[in-house]
Design an enzyme around this catalytic site. Structure first.
Site, PDB file in Angstrom:
ATOM      1  N   GLU A   1      22.774 -20.228  -2.112  1.00 17.69           N
ATOM      2  CA  GLU A   1      20.894 -19.105  -2.380  1.00 17.69           C
ATOM      3  C   GLU A   1      20.719 -18.521  -1.438  1.00 17.69           C
ATOM      4  O   GLU A   1      20.400 -17.406  -1.812  1.00 17.69           O
ATOM      5  CB  GLU A   1      20.441 -20.212  -3.770  1.00 17.69           C
ATOM      6  CG  GLU A   1      20.416 -20.827  -4.539  1.00 17.69           C
ATOM      7  CD  GLU A   1      21.027 -21.541  -5.207  1.00 17.69           C
ATOM      8  OE1 GLU A   1      21.793 -22.113  -3.743  1.00 17.69           O
ATOM      9  OE2 GLU A   1      20.880 -22.664  -6.161  1.00 17.69           O
TER      10      GLU A   1
ATOM     11  N   ALA B   1      23.741 -19.815 -11.559  1.00 16.23           N
ATOM     12  CA  ALA B   1      22.658 -19.190 -12.565  1.00 16.23           C
ATOM     13  C   ALA B   1      22.571 -18.205 -12.697  1.00 16.23           C
ATOM     14  O   ALA B   1      23.567 -17.346 -11.801  1.00 16.23           O
ATOM     15  CB  ALA B   1      20.650 -19.107 -11.666  1.00 16.23           C
TER      16      ALA B   1
ATOM     17  N   GLY C   1      23.037 -22.473  -9.241  1.00 19.46           N
ATOM     18  CA  GLY C   1      22.562 -24.288 -10.238  1.00 19.46           C
ATOM     19  C   GLY C   1      24.019 -24.684 -10.632  1.00 19.46           C
ATOM     20  O   GLY C   1      23.946 -25.646 -11.891  1.00 19.46           O
TER      21      GLY C   1
ATOM     22  N   GLU D   1      24.035 -27.691  -8.649  1.00 21.78           N
ATOM     23  CA  GLU D   1      22.578 -28.532  -9.444  1.00 21.78           C
ATOM     24  C   GLU D   1      23.250 -28.850 -10.605  1.00 21.78           C
ATOM     25  O   GLU D   1      23.119 -30.593 -11.182  1.00 21.78           O
ATOM     26  CB  GLU D   1      22.034 -27.380  -9.023  1.00 21.78           C
ATOM     27  CG  GLU D   1      21.512 -27.255  -7.678  1.00 21.78           C
ATOM     28  CD  GLU D   1      20.472 -25.960  -7.730  1.00 21.78           C
ATOM     29  OE1 GLU D   1      20.609 -24.637  -7.758  1.00 21.78           O
ATOM     30  OE2 GLU D   1      19.453 -25.873  -7.375  1.00 21.78           O
TER      31      GLU D   1
HETATM   32  N1  CO8 Z   1      25.868 -14.871 -11.949  1.00 25.92           N
HETATM   33  C1  CO8 Z   1      26.128 -13.735 -13.588  1.00 25.92           C
HETATM   34  N2  CO8 Z   1      26.988 -13.490 -12.665  1.00 25.92           N
HETATM   35  C2  CO8 Z   1      27.604 -14.420 -12.543  1.00 25.92           C
HETATM   36  C3  CO8 Z   1      27.802 -14.916 -11.427  1.00 25.92           C
HETATM   37  C4  CO8 Z   1      26.131 -15.153 -11.378  1.00 25.92           C
HETATM   38  N3  CO8 Z   1      26.660 -16.654 -11.263  1.00 25.92           N
HETATM   39  N4  CO8 Z   1      28.707 -15.242 -11.061  1.00 25.92           N
HETATM   40  C5  CO8 Z   1      29.659 -14.571 -11.383  1.00 25.92           C
HETATM   41  N5  CO8 Z   1      29.846 -13.660 -12.463  1.00 25.92           N
HETATM   42  C6  CO8 Z   1      30.472 -12.405 -13.019  1.00 25.92           C
HETATM   43  C7  CO8 Z   1      30.423 -11.299 -11.451  1.00 25.92           C
HETATM   44  O1  CO8 Z   1      29.778 -10.188 -11.498  1.00 25.92           O
HETATM   45  C8  CO8 Z   1      32.241 -10.182 -12.382  1.00 25.92           C
HETATM   46  O2  CO8 Z   1      31.142  -9.769 -13.406  1.00 25.92           O
HETATM   47  P1  CO8 Z   1      31.573  -8.471 -14.144  1.00 25.92           P
HETATM   48  O3  CO8 Z   1      33.489  -8.977 -14.362  1.00 25.92           O
HETATM   49  O4  CO8 Z   1      31.240  -7.835 -15.018  1.00 25.92           O
HETATM   50  O5  CO8 Z   1      32.221  -8.175 -12.835  1.00 25.92           O
HETATM   51  C9  CO8 Z   1      32.021 -11.600 -13.029  1.00 25.92           C
HETATM   52  O6  CO8 Z   1      31.761 -13.069 -13.307  1.00 25.92           O
HETATM   53  C10 CO8 Z   1      33.677 -12.584 -12.454  1.00 25.92           C
HETATM   54  O7  CO8 Z   1      33.449 -12.525 -11.096  1.00 25.92           O
HETATM   55  P2  CO8 Z   1      33.558 -11.839  -9.642  1.00 25.92           P
HETATM   56  O8  CO8 Z   1      34.462 -10.584 -10.085  1.00 25.92           O
HETATM   57  O9  CO8 Z   1      32.960 -12.032  -8.680  1.00 25.92           O
HETATM   58  O10 CO8 Z   1      34.728 -13.293  -9.015  1.00 25.92           O
HETATM   59  P3  CO8 Z   1      35.383 -13.685  -8.113  1.00 25.92           P
HETATM   60  O11 CO8 Z   1      36.734 -14.797  -8.198  1.00 25.92           O
HETATM   61  O12 CO8 Z   1      35.493 -12.469  -7.198  1.00 25.92           O
HETATM   62  O13 CO8 Z   1      33.865 -14.036  -7.283  1.00 25.92           O
HETATM   63  C11 CO8 Z   1      32.545 -15.806  -7.587  1.00 25.92           C
HETATM   64  C12 CO8 Z   1      33.711 -15.117  -7.593  1.00 25.92           C
HETATM   65  C13 CO8 Z   1      32.932 -15.995  -5.062  1.00 25.92           C
HETATM   66  C14 CO8 Z   1      32.445 -17.031  -8.013  1.00 25.92           C
HETATM   67  C15 CO8 Z   1      31.496 -14.638  -7.545  1.00 25.92           C
HETATM   68  O14 CO8 Z   1      31.425 -14.178  -8.253  1.00 25.92           O
HETATM   69  C16 CO8 Z   1      29.716 -15.169  -6.334  1.00 25.92           C
HETATM   70  O15 CO8 Z   1      30.462 -15.528  -5.487  1.00 25.92           O
HETATM   71  N6  CO8 Z   1      28.706 -15.731  -7.487  1.00 25.92           N
HETATM   72  C17 CO8 Z   1      27.813 -16.006  -7.753  1.00 25.92           C
HETATM   73  C18 CO8 Z   1      27.713 -16.676  -6.800  1.00 25.92           C
HETATM   74  C19 CO8 Z   1      26.277 -17.891  -6.645  1.00 25.92           C
HETATM   75  O16 CO8 Z   1      25.337 -16.488  -5.709  1.00 25.92           O
HETATM   76  N7  CO8 Z   1      25.836 -17.859  -7.424  1.00 25.92           N
HETATM   77  C20 CO8 Z   1      24.044 -18.837  -7.453  1.00 25.92           C
HETATM   78  C21 CO8 Z   1      23.399 -17.922  -7.940  1.00 25.92           C
HETATM   79  S1  CO8 Z   1      21.725 -18.368  -7.659  1.00 25.92           S
HETATM   80  C22 CO8 Z   1      21.617 -19.929  -8.489  1.00 25.92           C
HETATM   81  O17 CO8 Z   1      22.705 -20.549  -9.307  1.00 25.92           O
HETATM   82  C23 CO8 Z   1      20.159 -20.220  -8.644  1.00 25.92           C
HETATM   83  C24 CO8 Z   1      19.825 -21.517  -9.189  1.00 25.92           C
HETATM   84  C25 CO8 Z   1      18.376 -21.811  -9.748  1.00 25.92           C
HETATM   85  C26 CO8 Z   1      17.742 -21.983 -11.066  1.00 25.92           C
HETATM   86  C27 CO8 Z   1      18.208 -22.531 -12.375  1.00 25.92           C
HETATM   87  C28 CO8 Z   1      17.567 -22.887 -12.809  1.00 25.92           C
HETATM   88  C29 CO8 Z   1      18.459 -22.800 -14.486  1.00 25.92           C
END
Ligand code: CO8
Length: 258
Positions: free
Chosen positions: A132, A64, A109, A112
């Site tokens: 999460e 998400a 998400g 999921e």
């Molecule tokens: N949300 C928003 N932006 C994101 C997300 C995300 N989940 N994941 C990545 N991005 C963005 C980054 O902020 C970054 O943006 P910017 O270039 O502006 O800095 C861009 O995407 C590229 O990401 P990274 O630079 O971080 O790329 P890396 O290769 O270094 O890392 C990762 C990749 C490991 C995937 C890392 O981006 C990461 O950890 N992302 C978050 C993963 C995460 O925690 N996901 C769970 C989110 S919570 C959730 O999903 C709850 C679901 C329940 C509700 C759903 C209802 C529909």
């Protein structure tokens, strides 16, 4: 309908691509709404199989959208989870089979969403997880429930409480995904499976999915009663007559979905 965050190619074998590669295809409310609209749109036509994948070469869906969630109130979070649940329910109840073609990160998400599809095939560079808890919350899009049904309670608990991210091979080993293939083979592989499904009796494919879905979580006697009714209902269809006659005539069946 026109979409901003996803791409939809309709047809008997349709594809839906979540297309926000700059944020690794993270799901905001708009994207979830568009996915729900796409499921509704494709449920109304002759679509037999939908292949769901992520745009760009890095992610299926990295979760998400954290920037959209950061300031949510409890009410807003409840509503967002409800929208995610409705999407998962719509996918499971849809008349088409959905295949998640996981081409990169499937986190939170994203994992999921893949779990709400009928089954998952993964590229060798796919990664899965429910991270999460690292953000101070829990999965809210069915992950605590569908993950344990798919891989068993112990593994689901471990993934949900560690937030560990696992590689495609480990996802295969625990039964989260059906196969792992080189990235360039993922699309053709899912397409070939879709073509095999599309040759089968449409009503029978729907009934098989329904029997499995309704039987899940009930006792075996009840589940077998559900199966018996759906099996019997098949004998009231023209597809059953055609399918069995074609076998006896040694020709390919021409199913009409009636
Ligand atoms: N949300 C928003 N932006 C994101 C997300 C995300 N989940 N994941 C990545 N991005 C963005 C980054 O902020 C970054 O943006 P910017 O270039 O502006 O800095 C861009 O995407 C590229 O990401 P990274 O630079 O971080 O790329 P890396 O290769 O270094 O890392 C990762 C990749 C490991 C995937 C890392 O981006 C990461 O950890 N992302 C978050 C993963 C995460 O925690 N996901 C769970 C989110 S919570 C959730 O999903 C709850 C679901 C329940 C509700 C759903 C209802 C529909």
């Amino acid at each position: 309908m026109s979409y901003q965050n996803i791409r939809v190619e309709a047809g008997a074998i349709a594809s839906v691509t979540i297309d926000r590669p700059k944020v690794l295809n993270a799901l905001d409310r708009q994207t979830v709404a568009e996915l729900r609209a796409a499921v509704a749109e494709l449920s109304g036509g002759g679509t037999r199989v939908v292949i769901l994948t992520g745009g760009g070469d890095k992610a299926f869906v990295a979760g998400a959208d954290i920037s959209a969630m950061a300031d949510m109130s409890m009410e807003e979070a409840r509503a967002f989870a409800g929208e995610g649940h409705a999407l998962g329910d719509a996918l499971e109840g849809a008349p088409f089979v959905s295949i998640a073609a996981v081409n990169g990160f499937a986190l939170g998400g994203g994992c999921e969403l893949a779990l709400a599809c009928d089954f998952i095939h993964a590229s060798a560079k796919a990664k899965f997880g429910q991270p999460e808890v690292k953000l101070g919350v829990i999965p809210g899009f069915g992950g605590t429930q569908r993950l344990s049904r798919r891989v068993g309670v112990a593994r689901a608990r471990e993934l949900c409480v560690t937030g560990d991210v696992i590689a495609a091979d480990e996802a295969l080993r625990i039964g989260l995904v059906s196969s792992v293939v080189p990235p360039e083979e993922l699309g053709p592989k899912c397409r070939a499976i879709a073509e095999r499904i599309a040759k089968n009796g449409p009503l029978a494919v729907q009934a098989a999915r329904r029997a499995i879905r309704l039987g899940e979580g009930t006792d075996l006697v009840t589940a077998n009663a559900i199966e018996r009714e759906l099996f019997a209902a098949g004998f009231g269809t023209a597809d059953q007559k055609e399918g069995m006659r074609a076998f006896l005539d040694k020709r390919e069946a021409q199913f009409e979905g009636r």
